[in-house]
Design a protein around this motif. Structure first.
Motif, PDB file in Angstrom:
ATOM      1  N   LEU A 176      -2.708 -15.356   9.815  1.00  0.00           N
ATOM      2  CA  LEU A 176      -1.477 -15.462  10.594  1.00  0.00           C
ATOM      3  C   LEU A 176      -0.822 -16.828  10.390  1.00  0.00           C
ATOM      4  N   ASP A 177      -1.621 -17.883  10.403  1.00  0.00           N
ATOM      5  CA  ASP A 177      -1.072 -19.225  10.194  1.00  0.00           C
ATOM      6  C   ASP A 177      -0.463 -19.371   8.801  1.00  0.00           C
ATOM      7  N   TYR A 178      -1.004 -18.644   7.840  1.00  0.00           N
ATOM      8  CA  TYR A 178      -0.470 -18.673   6.474  1.00  0.00           C
ATOM      9  C   TYR A 178       0.853 -17.912   6.387  1.00  0.00           C
ATOM     10  N   VAL A 179       0.917 -16.763   7.041  1.00  0.00           N
ATOM     11  CA  VAL A 179       2.086 -15.880   6.919  1.00  0.00           C
ATOM     12  C   VAL A 179       3.271 -16.375   7.731  1.00  0.00           C
ATOM     13  N   LEU A 180       3.011 -16.851   8.946  1.00  0.00           N
ATOM     14  CA  LEU A 180       4.082 -17.138   9.898  1.00  0.00           C
ATOM     15  C   LEU A 180       5.178 -18.065   9.352  1.00  0.00           C
ATOM     16  N   PRO A 181       4.857 -19.177   8.703  1.00  0.00           N
ATOM     17  CA  PRO A 181       5.934 -20.041   8.204  1.00  0.00           C
ATOM     18  C   PRO A 181       6.598 -19.522   6.927  1.00  0.00           C
ATOM     19  N   VAL A 183       7.128 -15.890   6.217  1.00  0.00           N
ATOM     20  CA  VAL A 183       7.802 -14.598   6.325  1.00  0.00           C
ATOM     21  C   VAL A 183       9.220 -14.806   6.866  1.00  0.00           C
ATOM     22  N   GLU A 184      10.136 -13.954   6.453  1.00  0.00           N
ATOM     23  CA  GLU A 184      11.519 -14.019   6.941  1.00  0.00           C
ATOM     24  C   GLU A 184      11.541 -13.893   8.459  1.00  0.00           C
ATOM     25  N   ALA A 188      12.406  -6.918  11.496  1.00  0.00           N
ATOM     26  CA  ALA A 188      12.402  -5.947  10.411  1.00  0.00           C
ATOM     27  C   ALA A 188      11.586  -6.451   9.230  1.00  0.00           C
ATOM     28  N   ALA A 189      11.736  -7.747   8.905  1.00  0.00           N
ATOM     29  CA  ALA A 189      10.980  -8.318   7.792  1.00  0.00           C
ATOM     30  C   ALA A 189       9.485  -8.331   8.100  1.00  0.00           C
ATOM     31  N   ALA A 190       9.134  -8.616   9.350  1.00  0.00           N
ATOM     32  CA  ALA A 190       7.724  -8.608   9.738  1.00  0.00           C
ATOM     33  C   ALA A 190       7.127  -7.216   9.567  1.00  0.00           C
ATOM     34  N   GLY A 214       0.250 -13.359  -0.112  1.00  0.00           N
ATOM     35  CA  GLY A 214       1.140 -14.190  -0.893  1.00  0.00           C
ATOM     36  C   GLY A 214       1.941 -13.386  -1.902  1.00  0.00           C
ATOM     37  N   ASP A 215       1.282 -12.412  -2.523  1.00  0.00           N
ATOM     38  CA  ASP A 215       1.986 -11.541  -3.473  1.00  0.00           C
ATOM     39  C   ASP A 215       3.124 -10.796  -2.783  1.00  0.00           C
ATOM     40  N   ILE A 216       2.838 -10.256  -1.609  1.00  0.00           N
ATOM     41  CA  ILE A 216       3.858  -9.496  -0.866  1.00  0.00           C
ATOM     42  C   ILE A 216       5.010 -10.411  -0.452  1.00  0.00           C
TER      43      ILE A 216
END
Length: 222
Positions: A176-181, A183-184, A188-190, A214-216
């Motif tokens: 979550l800490d990796y994705v949060l900063p 992701v758009e 909808a993006a989430a 990261g790929d996504i």
């Protein structure tokens, strides 16, 4: 390596009050729905982008008030008078046909006459809906509107956790800490991110983690 067969299961969103995270981005809307007695003429419009929590809040409101929920696109052809027997939520009024507009106009008037609370949800403000029925336009423009703001970090993080939970995915430590900063900043993006990550992990038989995430996030869906 050959791709594995995948059988995607339908996610089952949890729509209870305990599953709704309150932050500064949605606090005003939550408070407004909790205080039906303060709604002018007993009606309220809740607006927000797709996947912003409108349906979740409508279900919470329904459970707390005993209200029924109807899709605006299902109004045409209904016995409108029979629907006016208590609080009611009408979802997605921005998706109405001309026939639905006429039905909502009559429903609106009957609900007010009977003193029942009416909640309506939409992705756009009434002035931007392009409605064809002038009398309905005036009724909606005279209705108090509460908007769900864009998600802050706390809310977007909670939404991501919920989206994973709805798919019965346990979040690995640190993901979550990796994705949060990265992701758009939109609901909808989430949702799109979680759906794409789950689909690729199932298709390729790979564990969900930072590398796949990261790929996504870079747009590589495999």
């Amino acid at each position: 390596m050959a791709e594995q067969l995948s059988f995607p299961l339908s996610a089952k969103p949890a729509l209870g009050r305990d599953n709704f995270f309150v932050s500064e981005a949605n606090q005003l809307a939550v408070v407004a729905l909790e205080r039906v007695d303060t709604w002018p003429n007993g009606k309220l419009i809740l607006s927000g982008p797709r996947a912003s929590g409108k349906t979740h809040l409508a279900h919470v409101w329904s459970m707390e008030t005993g209200a029924r929920i109807i899709a605006a696109r299902d109004l045409a052809g209904r016995d409108i008078a029979a629907e006016v027997d208590g609080p009611l939520a009408v979802e997605d009024i921005d998706l109405m046909t001309a026939e639905d507009e006429t039905a909502l106009f009559h429903l609106h008037n009957l609900m007010l006459a009977e003193g029942h609370a009416l909640l309506m949800t939409t992705t756009t403000e009434p002035s931007a809906m392009g409605l064809a029925l002038p009398d309905l336009v005036s009724r909606l423009q005279g209705t108090t509107l509460v908007a769900l703001d864009a998600p802050d970090d706390a809310l977007l993080g909670a939404v991501l956790v919920k989206l994973f939970s709805d798919r019965q995915i346990n979040l690995p430590n640190g993901l979550l800490d990796y994705v949060l900063p990265r992701v758009e900043r939109s609901f909808a993006a989430a949702r799109h991110f979680v759906e794409a990550l789950d689909a690729r992990a199932m298709r390729e038989g790979k564990p969900i983690g930072k590398r796949l995430a990261g790929d996504i996030l870079r747009g590589d869906h495999g």
